[in-house]
Design a protein around this motif. Structure first.
Motif, short mmCIF file in Angstrom:
data_model
loop_
_atom_site.label_atom_id
_atom_site.label_comp_id
_atom_site.label_asym_id
_atom_site.label_seq_id
_atom_site.Cartn_x
_atom_site.Cartn_y
_atom_site.Cartn_z
N LEU A 60 25.10 -0.97 -2.98
CA LEU A 60 26.41 -1.60 -3.00
C LEU A 60 27.33 -0.76 -3.87
N ILE A 61 28.43 -0.32 -3.28
CA ILE A 61 29.43 0.49 -3.97
C ILE A 61 30.74 -0.26 -3.88
N ASN A 62 31.24 -0.72 -5.02
CA ASN A 62 32.44 -1.56 -5.04
C ASN A 62 32.28 -2.75 -4.09
N ASP A 63 31.11 -3.37 -4.14
CA ASP A 63 30.76 -4.55 -3.34
C ASP A 63 30.72 -4.31 -1.84
N LYS A 64 30.64 -3.03 -1.42
CA LYS A 64 30.53 -2.69 -0.01
C LYS A 64 29.30 -1.81 0.20
N PRO A 65 28.60 -1.97 1.34
CA PRO A 65 27.42 -1.14 1.60
C PRO A 65 27.76 0.34 1.69
N GLY A 66 26.98 1.16 0.98
CA GLY A 66 27.14 2.61 1.02
C GLY A 66 26.25 3.24 2.07
N PRO A 67 25.90 4.53 1.86
CA PRO A 67 25.07 5.24 2.84
C PRO A 67 23.61 4.75 2.80
N VAL A 68 22.88 5.05 3.85
CA VAL A 68 21.46 4.72 3.91
C VAL A 68 20.73 5.54 2.85
N ILE A 69 19.92 4.85 2.01
CA ILE A 69 19.18 5.54 0.95
C ILE A 69 17.68 5.30 1.03
N GLY A 70 17.22 4.61 2.06
CA GLY A 70 15.79 4.37 2.19
C GLY A 70 15.50 3.27 3.18
N SER A 71 14.25 2.83 3.16
CA SER A 71 13.81 1.80 4.08
C SER A 71 12.81 0.87 3.40
N ALA A 72 12.82 -0.37 3.85
CA ALA A 72 11.85 -1.37 3.41
C ALA A 72 11.38 -2.10 4.65
N GLN A 73 10.10 -2.38 4.70
CA GLN A 73 9.57 -3.10 5.86
C GLN A 73 8.51 -4.07 5.40
N TYR A 74 8.31 -5.08 6.22
CA TYR A 74 7.27 -6.04 5.88
C TYR A 74 6.36 -6.28 7.07
N PHE A 75 5.17 -6.78 6.74
CA PHE A 75 4.15 -7.10 7.72
C PHE A 75 3.68 -8.51 7.39
N GLU A 76 3.33 -9.28 8.41
CA GLU A 76 2.91 -10.65 8.16
C GLU A 76 1.56 -10.95 8.77
N GLU A 77 0.75 -11.65 8.02
CA GLU A 77 -0.46 -12.29 8.53
C GLU A 77 -0.09 -13.74 8.70
N LEU A 78 -0.04 -14.23 9.93
CA LEU A 78 0.49 -15.57 10.19
C LEU A 78 -0.59 -16.64 10.38
N SER A 79 -1.85 -16.26 10.37
CA SER A 79 -2.91 -17.26 10.47
C SER A 79 -2.77 -18.25 9.32
N PRO A 80 -2.75 -19.55 9.60
CA PRO A 80 -2.52 -20.54 8.53
C PRO A 80 -3.53 -20.45 7.39
N ASP A 81 -4.73 -19.98 7.66
CA ASP A 81 -5.74 -19.90 6.61
C ASP A 81 -5.64 -18.63 5.76
N PHE A 82 -4.87 -17.68 6.20
CA PHE A 82 -4.76 -16.40 5.48
C PHE A 82 -3.32 -15.94 5.32
N LYS A 83 -2.36 -16.79 5.61
CA LYS A 83 -0.95 -16.40 5.67
C LYS A 83 -0.49 -15.69 4.39
N HIS A 84 0.02 -14.50 4.58
CA HIS A 84 0.62 -13.72 3.50
C HIS A 84 1.42 -12.58 4.12
N ALA A 85 2.10 -11.83 3.30
CA ALA A 85 2.90 -10.71 3.80
C ALA A 85 2.58 -9.46 2.99
N GLY A 86 2.87 -8.31 3.57
CA GLY A 86 2.76 -7.02 2.90
C GLY A 86 4.08 -6.29 3.04
N MET A 87 4.28 -5.30 2.20
CA MET A 87 5.54 -4.56 2.20
C MET A 87 5.30 -3.07 2.00
N ASP A 88 6.25 -2.27 2.48
CA ASP A 88 6.33 -0.83 2.20
C ASP A 88 7.79 -0.52 1.91
N VAL A 89 8.02 0.38 0.97
CA VAL A 89 9.38 0.77 0.60
C VAL A 89 9.38 2.27 0.33
#
Length: 172
Positions: A60-89
């Protein structure tokens, strides 16, 4: 959600328009040593499906989005008995050490905990990636184990990963 707001960054779902910027960042030596080689076609194929949860990071530059500086992603395990998420940045080296990475992690964790309903988030950086491990720990992730020879690196060798996790309410 197509857009997530932090205090220093905004995350938007990645589109074809972001592919060149992300390809360039992935080619940076500090990132390529962990992520390997990516060309434009591979980035477009693996990162632009809106159902995959891949975001681009913009400061955020002066409250406005600036240039792309990276990536973040998530992964989900949706089984009710094991539900959780993972991330990469990954973040452009010129933006490290300024709080952007921690803000990305907090922002995506908030989305996963409160919007997606997860109670636990796990990450598994390469055990040699001290910068990434320190970033995760700085916001409340705890090391819970070591996975031996769990991921093949760009050098084609198997490397250990550190397993870190945070439960809902532990990310600061």
């Amino acid at each position: 959600m197509t857009q997530l707001h932090g205090s220093q960054v905004v995350l938007t779902l990645m589109t074809e328009a972001d592919v060149d910027a992300i390809t360039a960042i992935l080619a940076e030596p500090q990132i390529a040593q962990w992520w390997g080689q990516w060309d434009r076609d591979r980035v477009a194929e693996e990162f632009t499906d809106p159902d995959l949860g891949v975001y681009v990071i913009r400061p955020l530059i002066n409250d406005k989005p600036g240039p792309v500086i990276g990536s973040a992603q998530y992964f989900e395990e949706l089984s009710p008995d094991f539900k959780h998420a993972g991330m990469d940045v990954f973040l452009d080296a010129s933006y490290r050490g300024k709080g952007h990475g921690a803000d990305v992690i907090r922002t995506l964790c908030r989305h996963l905990f409160y919007d997606r309903g997860h109670h636990r988030i796990v990450v598994d950086p390469d055990a040699r990636n001290e910068t990434a491990i320190a970033a995760w720990k700085s916001v409340g992730f705890r090391q819970v184990g070591l996975m031996r020879m769990s991921q093949r690196g760009p050098d084609e060798q198997w490397h250990d990963s550190v397993m870190l996790e945070a439960l809902k309410g532990e990310v600061s």
